[in-house]
Design a protein around this motif. Structure first.
Motif: not given
Lengths: 356, 320
Positions: A49-50, A141-143
């Motif tokens: 996820e990260h 997604h983009q951080e």
């Protein structure tokens, strides 16, 4: 026609276990509170996820690698001649990086131009490179710190990957991009999924639509060069910098190294370890002279190298993939995006002033 | 902008003409992060912000600015660093103008990330005793007392010990709360073998960036550090937990009785390694042996800076 297969989320760990017999598998996993690329161990789990704090670069450039081992022997009688035996230690064994992000995979091609190019070929690097297979996970997604889209990449870019995983519900569509990738997808863990290709493509398109429309950092080599002698600008830019090496060691494209001989008694090893241009010792010469004596000089070099010098040498490719690790992990939240944007602004202003 | 910040800006604006630079904070890339701000103009001053999200110990920059007229925004804990730097003659009192603020506690970014299960943080709003975190999955309201830096739970100096100007307006009282178990507590309950295994495991992910050292306001060797020196060759460059731990041991010994436990070493660590505990363990010995705490009194001499023939609590002669 590339192969596509489906990998259920719950099948990842068994698949990596299966691969572990033939490969050293590196995968993102928690270590304390931090997600890092580490040798796969089912007990540590996998974190998909990260964005990991460390990049996947150690697969090709380990933080420390032995170049050769040596042993010295002295004759017992005068004139006490010393002989030295060398044992080169070329890296062996296959490595699989699982869960690299598109930025990580692109970054490896930035190394290739330096370590496996026309001018120089590093035997240690090329041995690792040839033995490495990269399985990349497209981002969903983009951080807030991500900016791959501003430096020529994208969150779903497949450049440099052998397999691209696109997340769908309950699992991943795995598409082979190279022969190495094709071989991997032969595993019985996967389900046939040529029909899901379109769905994966749609998912990636959806991700791309989420990428904000913002200015690019491409083609600014000359801009940065025009600021080279404006040390006041770099002084201000680097004010808060602590001159530590966190940004460079966590950077997927930083490839500088140090070489030292570490002896213990009459034997030892020559090692190559990560080095970092933000340290004052990096350019300290034997005479005591230091051509980059302040952190402003060093910051100018770090930004200049990524956005100006490297692109000038290598077909305008930036030596920054926009992963944002240097931003999110900086103790003083130094933001390279701001620094580059300020440089563009400053250079534009200077140019206009010159035309006045 | 809080009344507190307004008042701080006003105070700095008055003094700015007499100073070369004022050290303060502004927001970082998002509202969860802060970055040091170097104020030289009115325009810079407008970027100033202060509150529980602004965490860096700005005193770390003071030694590198020696000889210049420097203003510095200072919390209680930071004032202890300034005192220690004065004691060690690394800075001169006449060149430093201290803008004191009372502190209600500083937010530990790692604790916030843990509390929101690692979701990507979009924005943060601090509001007295709670903070509201918006992530890519939704909104979380956290109790401030659950996400403070460890040092805040045992803080006895909400206001600076020394200051030249003091911001009176206060946003909130010091947020009390039960201190979570610290690393030092956990280490205390371990057998030596377990303790070693603990450090071996943590040091394995150390990347030797030396952010712990460079963020430390009292690490003054910096460019001539033994960590990179080849002569003497205390450490080799191998990537082993042994070498990395050796550096931490050296850092802790060098700061024994000097370290004010500001926690910058641990906060700066990009790998989240709890490196402060070693310094705390040594400080506890210093307190026991010399009844001394670093950075409390600018007139006193740190115990390891002097020599007494007979220490009160070290019965070396009796033991012989």
């Amino acid at each position: 026609m590339t192969t596509a297969r489906f990998l259920k989320a719950r099948d990842i760990a068994p698949w990596l276990e299966e691969l572990s017999t033939a490969y050293t598998v590196l995968a993102p996993a928690r270590h304390g509170d931090t997600v890092v690329f580490r040798d796969f161990n089912p007990a540590n789990g996998i974190d998909m996820e990260h964005l990991s704090a460390t990049p996947a670069k150690k697969a090709l450039l380990p933080p420390c690698e032995t170049l050769f081992e040596y042993k010295t022997t002295k004759t017992e009688e005068p004139p006490y001649k010393t002989a030295i035996e060398l044992h080169p230690t070329l890296p062996e064994g296959k490595v699989l990086v699982f869960g690299a992000r598109p930025c990580d995979a692109r970054a490896m091609q930035i190394f290739d131009r330096v370590y496996d190019g026309n001018q120089a070929r590093d035997p240690y690097y090329t041995a690792r490179r040839n033995n490495a297979t990269i399985v990349t996970l497209a981002c969903d997604h983009q951080e807030e710190t991500c900016f791959c889209d501003r430096v020529g990449g994208s969150p779903v870019d497949a450049t440099g990957s052998d397999v691209l995983l696109t997340p769908l519900k309950a699992g991943y569509v795995a598409e082979a991009l190279t022969d190495k990738g094709e071989t991997l997808l032969n595993s019985t863990t996967f389900m046939k999924a040529d029909g899901l290709k379109q769905e994966a493509l749609n998912a990636r398109h959806k991700m791309l639509e989420q990428v904000p429309d913002r200015s690019s950092f491409l083609d600014m080599e000359r801009n940065l060069l025009s600021l080279f002698s404006d040390l006041g600008f770099w002084d201000k830019t680097a004010q808060a910098c602590l001159s530590c090496g966190a940004c460079t060691y966590l950077c997927p494209t930083c490839y500088c190294f140090n070489i030292t001989d570490e002896s213990h008694g009459d034997s030892g090893k020559r090692i190559r370890t990560w080095d970092n241009c933000m340290s004052s010792q990096f350019t300290l010469e034997g005479s005591g002279h230091n051509p980059r004596p302040t952190k402003a000089h060093r910051m100018r070099n770090r930004i200049g190298h990524k956005f100006s010098y490297y692109p000038q040498l290598h077909d305008k490719t930036l030596a920054c993939v926009g992963c944002g690790r240097c931003i999110s992990n900086c103790p003083v939240s130094f933001d390279i995006r701001n620094a580059v944007a300020c440089a563009i602004q400053q250079a534009d202003a200077a140019r206009e002033h010159a035309h006045d | 902008m809080t009344q507190h910040t307004q008042e701080l800006r006003k105070l700095i604006a008055q003094e700015l003409p007499n100073l070369d630079v004022v050290l303060a904070w502004t927001h970082g890339h998002n509202s969860l992060t802060s970055t040091p701000l170097f104020i030289t103009t009115q325009e810079d001053l407008e970027k100033l912000d202060s509150g529980p999200m602004h965490v860096q110990n700005l005193a770390a920059y003071l030694p590198s600015l020696k000889g210049r007229k420097v203003g510095i925004v200072t919390r209680g804990c930071d004032s202890r660093t300034i005192i220690e730097l004065l004691q060690e003659k690394l800075i001169e009192r006449k060149n430093i103008t201290i803008f004191g603020i009372s502190c209600s506690g500083a937010v530990n970014i790692r604790a916030v990330r843990r509390a929101v299960n690692g979701e990507s943080v979009r924005s943060v709003q601090a509001d007295g005793d709670s903070i509201t975190v918006t992530t890519n999955h939704g909104t979380h309201t956290l109790r401030m007392q659950d996400v403070l830096m460890d040092k805040c739970y045992t803080c006895t100096n909400q206001t600076p010990i020394i200051h030249d100007h003091m911001v009176i307006a206060q946003t909130a009282d010091h947020v009390p709360g039960d201190a979570p178990q610290t690393t030092l507590d956990a280490l205390d309950s371990m057998e030596p073998g377990e303790r070693f295994a603990f450090w071996e495991e943590h040091m394995d992910r150390c990347i030797r960036c030396y952010a712990c050292r460079n963020a430390c306001p009292l690490c003054v060797c910096k460019d001539s550090c033994v960590a990179q020196s080849r002569d003497p060759h205390w450490l080799d460059q191998s990537d082993t937990p042994r070498e990395k731990l050796m550096f931490q041991a050296i850092h802790a010994l060098h700061s024994a009785g000097r370290c004010t436990e500001c926690g910058e070493c641990e906060r700066a660590c990009p790998m989240g390694i709890p490196v402060l505990a070693m310094k705390q363990a040594l400080n506890r010995r210093i307190k026991h042996l010399f009844d001394y705490q670093a950075g409390m009194d600018a007139q006193s001499t740190p115990p390891l800076f002097m020599f007494r023939q007979q220490e009160e609590n070290i019965k070396e002669r009796d033991a012989r």
